[in-house]
Design a protein around this motif. Structure first.
Motif, mmCIF file in Angstrom:
data_model
loop_
_atom_site.group_PDB
_atom_site.id
_atom_site.type_symbol
_atom_site.label_atom_id
_atom_site.label_comp_id
_atom_site.label_asym_id
_atom_site.label_seq_id
_atom_site.Cartn_x
_atom_site.Cartn_y
_atom_site.Cartn_z
ATOM 1 N N ALA A 12 38.618 49.055 34.118
ATOM 2 C CA ALA A 12 39.218 49.571 35.352
ATOM 3 C C ALA A 12 39.708 50.995 35.140
ATOM 4 O O ALA A 12 39.625 51.837 36.048
ATOM 5 C CB ALA A 12 40.368 48.671 35.793
ATOM 6 N N TYR A 126 40.330 40.326 42.994
ATOM 7 C CA TYR A 126 40.272 41.032 44.271
ATOM 8 C C TYR A 126 41.631 41.623 44.640
ATOM 9 O O TYR A 126 41.703 42.695 45.249
ATOM 10 C CB TYR A 126 39.769 40.088 45.359
ATOM 11 C CG TYR A 126 38.344 39.636 45.145
ATOM 12 C CD1 TYR A 126 37.297 40.549 45.233
ATOM 13 C CD2 TYR A 126 38.053 38.313 44.827
ATOM 14 C CE1 TYR A 126 35.994 40.139 45.028
ATOM 15 C CE2 TYR A 126 36.747 37.905 44.619
ATOM 16 C CZ TYR A 126 35.719 38.820 44.715
ATOM 17 O OH TYR A 126 34.428 38.426 44.498
ATOM 18 N N LEU A 129 41.938 44.840 42.787
ATOM 19 C CA LEU A 129 41.131 45.889 43.408
ATOM 20 C C LEU A 129 41.820 46.428 44.661
ATOM 21 O O LEU A 129 41.762 47.639 44.941
ATOM 22 C CB LEU A 129 39.749 45.346 43.751
ATOM 23 C CG LEU A 129 38.817 45.077 42.560
ATOM 24 C CD1 LEU A 129 37.509 44.448 43.035
ATOM 25 C CD2 LEU A 129 38.533 46.370 41.794
ATOM 26 N N CYS A 132 44.398 48.743 43.532
ATOM 27 C CA CYS A 132 43.758 49.974 43.057
ATOM 28 C C CYS A 132 43.470 50.902 44.230
ATOM 29 O O CYS A 132 43.690 52.118 44.151
ATOM 30 C CB CYS A 132 42.463 49.647 42.313
ATOM 31 S SG CYS A 132 42.679 48.963 40.655
#
Length: 283
Positions: A12, A126, A129, A132
């Motif tokens: 990541a 998820y 994400l 993020c």
């Protein structure tokens, strides 16, 4: 388990470096794209015919290719590798040797660190994400506002809707009702302060983008987090404002955009939690 989590966080982080490189493009180009759009709209209104607006070369997040702002040298792919290219070039253009701003690798490194942190700490792939995306949008908004005093709807509104969708999906741990009322309270509270300040002083203390960003925080963190976030933003704003004043770093007119301080408080809430903010300010 920890090894696998560490690998995911490292991957990541690498993704974050690449996204950070793209954020540098967004931070620089999006305000200019908006200025061009506004200029074209004004020209079409003045002429009474949209077709009469002068044609301009395409300018968006994809074209033209990135160039040196001093000599126009087209940056090749191997000169655009996050952080590594900056180090290899020793922070200078390969053609004219003009200095490349330190912000570029800093944004890449910061985005990489935020992405790695989200994957390491946030539950679920998820959900990580989603956070993020929150971090990337918030970083871009903070720097755009610092540079231009703009908080573009192109980012604030998707961030707001993203918070509501993340609540529905269970990524934030905030019940949907709390997220919806958080968005409402976030917008209305700063809107009310704006008008109170304007009616009292005749001046505008903040922009509508600040309302939308605060509404987005309400969607992501819930209405209960709004007071801690605005307190933290105010404290950071006062500290930075005083530092700039005493160092003669204030811009012409003595203004300081509020968006970067809201963003700093948003990052604080994401990393430490809204309750930690209250403890930090002694409440």
């Amino acid at each position: 388990m920890l090894v696998s989590q560490g690998v995911d966080a490292a991957m990541a982080g690498v993704l974050g470096l690449m996204i950070g490189s793209f954020l540098n493009v967004v931070i620089y180009r999006l305000p200019k794209m908006l200025e061009r759009q506004w200029a074209a709209e004004c020209a079409s209104l003045a002429d009474g015919d949209a077709a009469a607006a002068p044609a301009v070369e395409p300018f968006n997040l994809m074209v033209p290719h990135s160039r040196c702002q001093q000599c126009g040298h087209v940056i090749r792919w191997y000169e655009n590798v996050p952080v590594l290219s900056y180090l290899a070039l020793r922070g200078r253009c390969s053609s004219c040797k003009a200095s490349i701003g330190l912000r570029y690798p800093v944004v890449e490194l910061l985005t990489g660190a935020l992405f790695a942190w989200c994957v390491w700490r946030m539950p679920g792939q998820y959900g990580a994400l989603a956070w993020c995306a929150f971090a990337a949008a918030l970083l871009a908004l903070a720097l755009i506002d610092w540079d231009t005093t703009l908080l573009p709807d192109d980012i604030t509104l998707p961030l707001l809707w993203g918070g509501l969708l993340a609540s529905i999906a269970g990524f934030t741990g905030v019940p949907l009702a709390h997220a919806v009322w958080g968005a409402v309270a976030g917008y209305v509270s700063l809107w009310a302060i704006y008008w109170l300040f304007k009616l009292t002083t005749g001046k505008e203390g903040m922009g509508y983008g600040d309302f939308k960003l605060f509404a987005a925080f309400g969607a992501w963190f819930g209405w209960q987090a709004l007071v801690p976030i605005i307190l933290m933003a105010s404290v950071i704003g006062v500290v930075v404002g005083l530092a700039l004043k005493f160092s003669s770093g204030l811009r012409e007119g003595g203004y300081v955009p509020f968006g970067p301080f809201l963003a700093a408080a948003g990052f604080t809430a994401m990393i430490f939690g809204p309750d930690a903010i209250l403890r930090a300010v002694g409440l």
